[in-house]
Design a protein around this motif. Structure first.
Motif, mmCIF file in Angstrom:
data_model
loop_
_atom_site.group_PDB
_atom_site.id
_atom_site.type_symbol
_atom_site.label_atom_id
_atom_site.label_comp_id
_atom_site.label_asym_id
_atom_site.label_seq_id
_atom_site.Cartn_x
_atom_site.Cartn_y
_atom_site.Cartn_z
ATOM 1 N N GLY A 81 0.807 -1.216 0.000
ATOM 2 C CA GLY A 81 0.000 0.000 0.000
ATOM 3 C C GLY A 81 0.841 1.267 0.000
ATOM 4 O O GLY A 81 0.316 2.353 -0.160
ATOM 5 N N ARG A 82 2.139 1.132 0.187
ATOM 6 C CA ARG A 82 2.994 2.318 0.214
ATOM 7 C C ARG A 82 4.152 2.194 -0.767
ATOM 8 O O ARG A 82 4.427 3.118 -1.522
ATOM 9 C CB ARG A 82 3.512 2.547 1.623
ATOM 10 N N ASP A 83 4.812 1.071 -0.756
ATOM 11 C CA ASP A 83 5.917 0.869 -1.684
ATOM 12 C C ASP A 83 5.376 0.489 -3.067
ATOM 13 O O ASP A 83 4.168 0.414 -3.272
ATOM 14 C CB ASP A 83 6.856 -0.221 -1.160
ATOM 15 N N ILE A 84 6.319 0.283 -3.985
ATOM 16 C CA ILE A 84 5.964 -0.069 -5.362
ATOM 17 C C ILE A 84 6.620 -1.408 -5.683
ATOM 18 O O ILE A 84 7.778 -1.646 -5.302
ATOM 19 C CB ILE A 84 6.473 1.022 -6.336
ATOM 20 N N TYR A 85 5.886 -2.258 -6.358
ATOM 21 C CA TYR A 85 6.443 -3.564 -6.716
ATOM 22 C C TYR A 85 6.043 -3.919 -8.135
ATOM 23 O O TYR A 85 4.861 -4.092 -8.428
ATOM 24 C CB TYR A 85 5.945 -4.646 -5.750
ATOM 25 N N ALA A 86 7.029 -4.012 -9.010
ATOM 26 C CA ALA A 86 6.775 -4.403 -10.396
ATOM 27 C C ALA A 86 7.264 -5.830 -10.595
ATOM 28 O O ALA A 86 8.446 -6.065 -10.847
ATOM 29 C CB ALA A 86 7.482 -3.449 -11.360
ATOM 30 N N GLY A 87 6.346 -6.767 -10.428
ATOM 31 C CA GLY A 87 6.690 -8.173 -10.636
ATOM 32 C C GLY A 87 6.773 -8.469 -12.120
ATOM 33 O O GLY A 87 6.249 -7.735 -12.952
ATOM 34 N N GLY A 127 -1.778 -6.360 -13.433
ATOM 35 C CA GLY A 127 -1.283 -5.498 -12.369
ATOM 36 C C GLY A 127 -2.406 -4.672 -11.798
ATOM 37 O O GLY A 127 -3.565 -4.786 -12.217
ATOM 38 N N ARG A 128 -2.051 -3.870 -10.847
ATOM 39 C CA ARG A 128 -2.967 -2.891 -10.260
ATOM 40 C C ARG A 128 -2.207 -1.572 -10.187
ATOM 41 O O ARG A 128 -1.678 -1.206 -9.135
ATOM 42 C CB ARG A 128 -3.403 -3.350 -8.866
ATOM 43 N N PRO A 129 -2.159 -0.871 -11.317
ATOM 44 C CA PRO A 129 -1.266 0.305 -11.400
ATOM 45 C C PRO A 129 -1.562 1.377 -10.363
ATOM 46 O O PRO A 129 -0.659 2.134 -9.997
ATOM 47 C CB PRO A 129 -1.502 0.836 -12.812
ATOM 48 N N LYS A 130 -2.800 1.451 -9.906
ATOM 49 C CA LYS A 130 -3.132 2.478 -8.920
ATOM 50 C C LYS A 130 -2.778 2.046 -7.500
ATOM 51 O O LYS A 130 -2.915 2.809 -6.550
ATOM 52 C CB LYS A 130 -4.633 2.813 -9.000
ATOM 53 N N MET A 133 1.305 -1.493 -8.216
ATOM 54 C CA MET A 133 1.677 -2.713 -8.949
ATOM 55 C C MET A 133 1.486 -2.495 -10.442
ATOM 56 O O MET A 133 0.428 -2.807 -10.997
ATOM 57 C CB MET A 133 0.797 -3.890 -8.507
ATOM 58 N N PRO A 134 2.469 -1.889 -11.138
ATOM 59 C CA PRO A 134 2.307 -1.683 -12.577
ATOM 60 C C PRO A 134 2.136 -3.020 -13.298
ATOM 61 O O PRO A 134 2.655 -4.043 -12.851
ATOM 62 C CB PRO A 134 3.592 -0.966 -12.986
ATOM 63 N N ALA A 135 1.383 -2.972 -14.404
ATOM 64 C CA ALA A 135 1.126 -4.184 -15.192
ATOM 65 C C ALA A 135 2.238 -4.367 -16.209
ATOM 66 O O ALA A 135 2.436 -3.523 -17.069
ATOM 67 C CB ALA A 135 -0.224 -4.075 -15.883
ATOM 68 N N MET A 136 2.952 -5.477 -16.117
ATOM 69 C CA MET A 136 4.092 -5.698 -17.014
ATOM 70 C C MET A 136 3.655 -5.804 -18.472
ATOM 71 O O MET A 136 2.537 -6.216 -18.773
ATOM 72 C CB MET A 136 4.834 -6.985 -16.626
ATOM 73 N N THR B 98 -0.877 1.031 -25.050
ATOM 74 C CA THR B 98 -1.754 -0.084 -24.652
ATOM 75 C C THR B 98 -2.302 0.073 -23.244
ATOM 76 O O THR B 98 -3.175 -0.689 -22.833
ATOM 77 C CB THR B 98 -0.995 -1.439 -24.685
ATOM 78 N N HIS B 99 -1.784 1.035 -22.488
ATOM 79 C CA HIS B 99 -2.024 1.007 -21.044
ATOM 80 C C HIS B 99 -3.481 1.142 -20.644
ATOM 81 O O HIS B 99 -3.998 0.362 -19.839
ATOM 82 C CB HIS B 99 -1.172 2.063 -20.321
ATOM 83 N N TYR B 100 -4.141 2.131 -21.195
ATOM 84 C CA TYR B 100 -5.539 2.331 -20.783
ATOM 85 C C TYR B 100 -6.398 1.128 -21.162
ATOM 86 O O TYR B 100 -7.196 0.648 -20.357
ATOM 87 C CB TYR B 100 -6.125 3.613 -21.391
ATOM 88 N N TRP B 101 -6.241 0.653 -22.351
ATOM 89 C CA TRP B 101 -7.102 -0.437 -22.801
ATOM 90 C C TRP B 101 -6.859 -1.706 -21.977
ATOM 91 O O TRP B 101 -7.802 -2.403 -21.604
ATOM 92 C CB TRP B 101 -6.882 -0.732 -24.288
ATOM 93 N N ARG B 102 -5.611 -1.972 -21.666
ATOM 94 C CA ARG B 102 -5.301 -3.189 -20.900
ATOM 95 C C ARG B 102 -5.765 -3.082 -19.451
ATOM 96 O O ARG B 102 -6.300 -4.028 -18.887
ATOM 97 C CB ARG B 102 -3.789 -3.461 -20.920
ATOM 98 N N THR B 103 -5.496 -1.941 -18.841
ATOM 99 C CA THR B 103 -5.663 -1.869 -17.385
ATOM 100 C C THR B 103 -6.857 -1.026 -16.936
ATOM 101 O O THR B 103 -7.233 -1.105 -15.769
ATOM 102 C CB THR B 103 -4.407 -1.242 -16.733
ATOM 103 N N GLY B 104 -7.402 -0.197 -17.814
ATOM 104 C CA GLY B 104 -8.449 0.726 -17.383
ATOM 105 C C GLY B 104 -7.902 1.965 -16.701
ATOM 106 O O GLY B 104 -8.666 2.832 -16.278
ATOM 107 N N VAL B 105 -6.586 2.051 -16.585
ATOM 108 C CA VAL B 105 -5.955 3.219 -15.954
ATOM 109 C C VAL B 105 -5.336 4.087 -17.060
ATOM 110 O O VAL B 105 -4.464 3.625 -17.793
ATOM 111 C CB VAL B 105 -4.866 2.789 -14.939
ATOM 112 N N PRO B 106 -5.796 5.339 -17.194
ATOM 113 C CA PRO B 106 -5.265 6.198 -18.258
ATOM 114 C C PRO B 106 -3.780 6.536 -18.065
ATOM 115 O O PRO B 106 -3.257 6.469 -16.950
ATOM 116 C CB PRO B 106 -6.116 7.475 -18.148
ATOM 117 N N CYS B 107 -3.148 6.908 -19.162
ATOM 118 C CA CYS B 107 -1.712 7.209 -19.135
ATOM 119 C C CYS B 107 -1.492 8.592 -19.769
ATOM 120 O O CYS B 107 -1.175 8.697 -20.956
ATOM 121 C CB CYS B 107 -0.977 6.115 -19.898
#
Lengths: 356, 321
Positions: A81-87, A127-130, A133-136, B98-107
């Protein structure tokens, strides 16, 4: 085996903990990491079975067998919830240790419309970018600059605090331009980053002898001006120690930390790959040690869990996995006729976004 | 007050930084040096923490922008020349696009590309990349042709939640001047009738708008009234305005500075043929640069790109068909 390549410029300040409390916290992290390793292994066994049975999983299945200790050890040292992790591809254990729900995995593999990727992307590309957890994407090394950018934004916004950002890659990714550019940039900005490199000896089928010419990947740390550590990636205790130290040093202003874990991928690149290119003697060497039974041995020798506690843990984890698969299988698949075919979030800019 | 196209871009960045503390600039030599073209001149003095020099790492620059955008920042990346964005191509098309379409989170990122040819710049400092990026989903491609659009469209780009490739033309940097900036501009996605006419339509964008207007003026001497449509944004493309113009004129010439194979001109013609075939009195034509790398010597360069002269020749041929 832990080796610090570059002598830290300042001594590490350790909290004056008593031996017993230190041991207690190490035991806690060890058991937490072990639980995620076990969960990852059992979940991936199920994914492999489903893949072979055919029908349920349309794309590939990519296992992290043999890499769970190195993966989980990093993520348990981070603050959820605080750090960032890009698996990356072989971070099932790390992703769960950082808080990714089991359902994200099962939904993404099974293509549930309710998953984080809603059938638009699959398997490990999630991922959950918000939530840090950025999506690879499949293009290796790209996550390093993305994590750096996340940290840079927090710094600009004055909310960096003691955040740490971690990016996980493999030996293959270290040959990409994106890896070099990202790590170099992170070093220039002296960002609080941890870059974990799982050297599993093969990038798909290509051995390290065809991947790089330096004696050891850890030598590269010096070139980038970052601190580097090498660790036996099959030893959970060692991995926990090295990541604890690295995360703390990153958190306290010592810039990016590069950790190379030496291990062997105990599966193919994906389940379509029989990994016949891995020499039998390598499998039988220390590299080929399975980190999961090795961690269990440590737990048993320390009497941290009794036999019945082991049994009930396994049952509990298995039940969670069964439940996640059962739920995801009942969920709706994406519907092309209800899909919003817009790659823009600004819908009025989309050109012909409705299904025709 | 008189303002050049380049100064408008500098002013827009100043205004974006002033309006929103989440805006920051990242690019090579953009700090104390003020940028290779001085598009960020003295901005670092006003916003020392938000104008950052980057290493020569286009891939990492775009990756940083993507990560920062996910955290609520509004990055503007300056590519030193559009040509070098090729080194950041992967992050642009495969990650940001691709980001918005894949994740729903705008870039929400803006990548500024100093584009197009100037005499003596040669193969690697002259390219126009809009057609390449327009091919990929998820990227808004803007190609301002006027000082007013350079200013307002850049501000609009920063406000947009989607990744924007902002193709600003180097040839217009110093040549083009405006007395003042209007308070408002047309919205992104709307084309502009830069010159009304009734005998033929030129659909074009960026620096070629000005070459096309000169060609139209030339043909006026022969009694032809040529309509010039400035696309402003090539993606999204304002098909309606294009078809409306072709309906008035019955003839279409599409002019672009980028390489001929595929691309924006081909897209315009495909749309007009598909949706407005009945409006055409002659086969639609296009005029692009030649299908070779962009030459260094001015003699070769002038012959390589469309000019008022070659556009006028193409128009005369179109009007005889």
């Amino acid at each position: 085996m832990i080796r610090c390549l570059r002598r830290p410029p300042t001594a590490i300040v350790k909290t004056p903990a008593t031996a017993s409390t230190k041991k207690h916290s190490a035991k806690e992290s060890f058991l937490t990491a072990y639980r995620h390793m076990l969960s990852a292994r059992l979940l991936e066994d199920r994914l492999a079975t489903l893949y072979r049975a055919g029908g349920k999983i349309v794309g590939g299945v990519y296992l992290s067998r043999g890499q769970e200790a190195f993966s989980a050890a990093l993520a348990v040292q981070l603050k959820k919830g605080r750090d960032i992790y890009a698996g990356l591809i072989r971070d099932q254990a790390g992703r769960m240790a950082f808080g990714e729900p089991l359902l994200d995995t099962t939904r993404t593999y099974l293509g549930s419309a309710l998953g984080p990727m809603r059938g638009r992307d699959g398997n490990i590309h999630r991922g959950r970018p918000k939530e840090g957890m950025p999506a690879m994407i499949s293009h290796l090394g790209t996550s390093i600059s993305v994590v750096a950018g996340m940290l840079l934004a927090r710094r600009l916004q004055g909310r960096l605090g003691d955040t740490v950002g971690a990016a996980s890659v493999g030996d293959g990714a270290t040959s990409t331009g994106a890896f070099h550019e990202g790590l170099n940039m992170a070093a220039v900005e002296k960002l609080p980053m941890v870059i974990a490199i799982a050297n599993n000896q093969f990038a798909y089928s290509t051995p390290t002898s065809r991947q790089f010419a330096c004696a050891d990947l850890i030598e590269r740390a010096r070139g980038y001006g970052v601190e580097g550590y090498k660790v036996d990636g099959t030893d959970l205790g060692d991995c926990l120690d090295v990541f604890e130290k690295a995360v703390e040093r990153a958190r306290h202003g010592h810039g990016p930390q590069m950790i190379v874990g030496t291990l062997l991928r105990l599966s193919g690149h994906g389940e379509h790959d029989d990994a016949s290119y891995v020499p039998p003697q390598m499998r039988q060497s220390d590299l080929g040690r399975d980190c999961l039974p090795a961690a269990e041995k440590t737990i048993r020798s320390g009497k941290w869990l009794s036999d019945s506690e082991f049994d009930s843990l396994r049952i509990e984890v298995q039940q969670e996995i069964d439940q996640a698969f059962a739920q995801s299988m009942q969920e709706p698949a994406p519907d092309p006729y209800k899909e919003t075919w817009s790659s823009f979030s600004t819908l009025e800019l989309a050109d012909g976004w409705q299904v025709r | 007050m008189s303002l050049t196209y380049l100064e408008a871009i500098r002013e827009a960045q100043y205004e974006a930084l002033r309006r929103d503390p989440n805006v920051f600039l990242y690019g090579q030599d953009i700090g104390a040096f003020g940028g290779a073209f001085k598009a960020t001149k003295r901005l670092v003095d006003e916003f020392p923490k938000r104008v950052l020099d980057a290493p020569i790492s286009e891939d990492a620059m775009v990756g940083v922008a993507i990560g920062a955008a996910l955290e609520g920042a509004r990055p503007i990346i300056e590519m030193q020349f559009a040509d070098f964005s090729a080194c950041g191509f992967n992050q642009i098309v495969n990650h940001a696009g691709t980001h918005y379409w894949r994740t729903g989170v705008p870039c929400p990122i803006v990548i500024r590309l100093p584009s197009g040819g100037t005499a003596g710049s040669g193969p690697f400092h002259s390219q126009s990349m809009e057609s390449v990026y327009a091919h990929y989903p998820g990227l808004v491609i803007l190609t301002p042709a006027t000082v007013e659009d350079a200013y307002h469209m850049l501000l609009d780009a920063v406000a947009l939640d989607d990744p924007v490739i902002f193709c600003e033309h180097k040839f217009l940097y110093y040549h083009l001047k405006a007395d003042s900036l209007p308070d408002e501009a047309m919205p992104i996605g709307k084309a502009r009738i830069a010159r009304p006419g009734r005998h033929a339509t030129i659909v074009t964008y960026s620096a070629m708008v000005h070459e096309s207007i000169r060609a139209a003026e030339e043909l006026q001497h022969d009694g032809y009234q040529i309509e010039v449509v400035d696309l402003r944004s090539v993606k999204p493309m304002d098909t309606e305005t294009i078809l409306g113009s072709v309906a008035r004129t019955g003839r279409l010439l599409c002019v672009g500075e980028s390489f001929p194979w595929g691309g924006v001109c081909a897209e315009v013609i495909a749309r007009v043929v598909a949706d407005g075939f009945h409006l055409l009195d002659a086969p639609p034509q296009r005029l692009n640069s030649k299908d070779t790398p962009i030459p260094y010597h001015p003699n070769l360069w002038r012959a390589h790109r469309p000019t008022a002269l070659s556009i006028a020749a193409a128009l005369r041929k179109l009007l005889q068909d």
